[in-house]
Design a protein around this motif. Sequence first.
Motif, PDB file in Angstrom:
ATOM      1  N   GLU A  37      37.872  54.521  49.657  1.00  0.00           N
ATOM      2  CA  GLU A  37      36.794  53.585  49.194  1.00  0.00           C
ATOM      3  C   GLU A  37      35.602  54.002  50.234  1.00  0.00           C
ATOM      4  O   GLU A  37      36.017  54.016  51.383  1.00  0.00           O
ATOM      5  N   LEU A  39      32.448  52.270  49.853  1.00  0.00           N
ATOM      6  CA  LEU A  39      31.519  51.179  49.728  1.00  0.00           C
ATOM      7  C   LEU A  39      31.158  50.568  50.952  1.00  0.00           C
ATOM      8  O   LEU A  39      31.958  50.149  51.653  1.00  0.00           O
ATOM      9  N   SER A  43      25.135  51.031  50.756  1.00  0.00           N
ATOM     10  CA  SER A  43      25.430  51.796  49.529  1.00  0.00           C
ATOM     11  C   SER A  43      24.606  51.314  48.541  1.00  0.00           C
ATOM     12  O   SER A  43      24.138  49.980  48.423  1.00  0.00           O
ATOM     13  N   ALA A  45      25.031  51.557  45.288  1.00  0.00           N
ATOM     14  CA  ALA A  45      25.598  51.268  43.992  1.00  0.00           C
ATOM     15  C   ALA A  45      25.915  50.029  43.515  1.00  0.00           C
ATOM     16  O   ALA A  45      26.305  49.943  42.250  1.00  0.00           O
ATOM     17  N   TRP A  48      29.082  48.256  42.798  1.00  0.00           N
ATOM     18  CA  TRP A  48      30.214  49.228  42.305  1.00  0.00           C
ATOM     19  C   TRP A  48      30.946  49.991  43.228  1.00  0.00           C
ATOM     20  O   TRP A  48      30.598  50.425  44.276  1.00  0.00           O
ATOM     21  N   ARG A  49      32.188  50.032  42.970  1.00  0.00           N
ATOM     22  CA  ARG A  49      33.306  50.829  43.865  1.00  0.00           C
ATOM     23  C   ARG A  49      32.959  52.350  44.062  1.00  0.00           C
ATOM     24  O   ARG A  49      32.563  52.998  43.013  1.00  0.00           O
ATOM     25  N   GLU A  50      32.866  52.792  45.250  1.00  0.00           N
ATOM     26  CA  GLU A  50      32.634  54.101  45.450  1.00  0.00           C
ATOM     27  C   GLU A  50      33.805  54.987  46.353  1.00  0.00           C
ATOM     28  O   GLU A  50      34.313  54.224  47.076  1.00  0.00           O
ATOM     29  N   LYS A  52      35.750  58.568  47.187  1.00  0.00           N
ATOM     30  CA  LYS A  52      35.876  60.161  47.789  1.00  0.00           C
ATOM     31  C   LYS A  52      37.558  60.380  47.858  1.00  0.00           C
ATOM     32  O   LYS A  52      38.355  59.451  48.180  1.00  0.00           O
TER      33      LYS A  52
END
Lengths: 142, 89
Positions: A37, A39, A43, A45, A48-50, A52
């Motif tokens: 994660e 986030l 962020s 977003a 919202w969860r981000e 990679k």
Amino acid sequence: MATTGIINGTLMRLYKDSTAIGYATSCQMNISAAMREILTKDSAAGGWREVKKGQLSGTLSTEALYAGPGDSSTNYLFDDLFTDLISGTALTIKFTTDVQGDNVFTMSAICTSLDLNAAVEENTSYSASFEVTGAIVKTTKA
Amino acid sequence: MKLRLIKTWNGKPIGATGVFLSDFGKQLVADGIAEHLDDDFVVEQMPEKQVQEAPQPIYIPVPMPMDYFQDENELEKIDVKIDLSKAKK
């Protein structure tokens, strides 16, 4: 020549080095990517969860019928896997149809579990699971 | 590829059969350790579940005296009378 169309699952086999794992009725390879994660308060977003990509991992499993030391097959059998599990040996495994032009997935894997099942008036069977250590390499059968 | 050993290999006896990756199998054949089997050869004889058949009844003839059968034809003449007028309690 590479296999055309949908590949018949019977042709896809697991090989330890160059020897087939015997009496197999099914084989599975699972490749997955863990997500990390990212986030933060900065962020954009909107909560919202981000994520990679994190660690890549792979597992193998197979189900097969059980044959003991009385079997004359040269294939790799339960007894061989039992020895490998106890010793923790990393095995070179290939998952392929062995057909020219088809994919060959090569990896190093450690046998992590063996489940031997014996029901009355049924075939004795077992399932084996492997944890891949290192990369899974995809090549084409020359 | 399917091979049959013609020399002892890896602790496996002569005559043992197995499935090998073709590159390795060709080398075993070239080294005179194994012979190539036809693609139709069944290496792995999967065990088949044995179907248990129900045992057939055995009829043993029992000698009977003739008078046992003398009333056989009379059985069809039996008149069964059921009185439905009586209510069940």
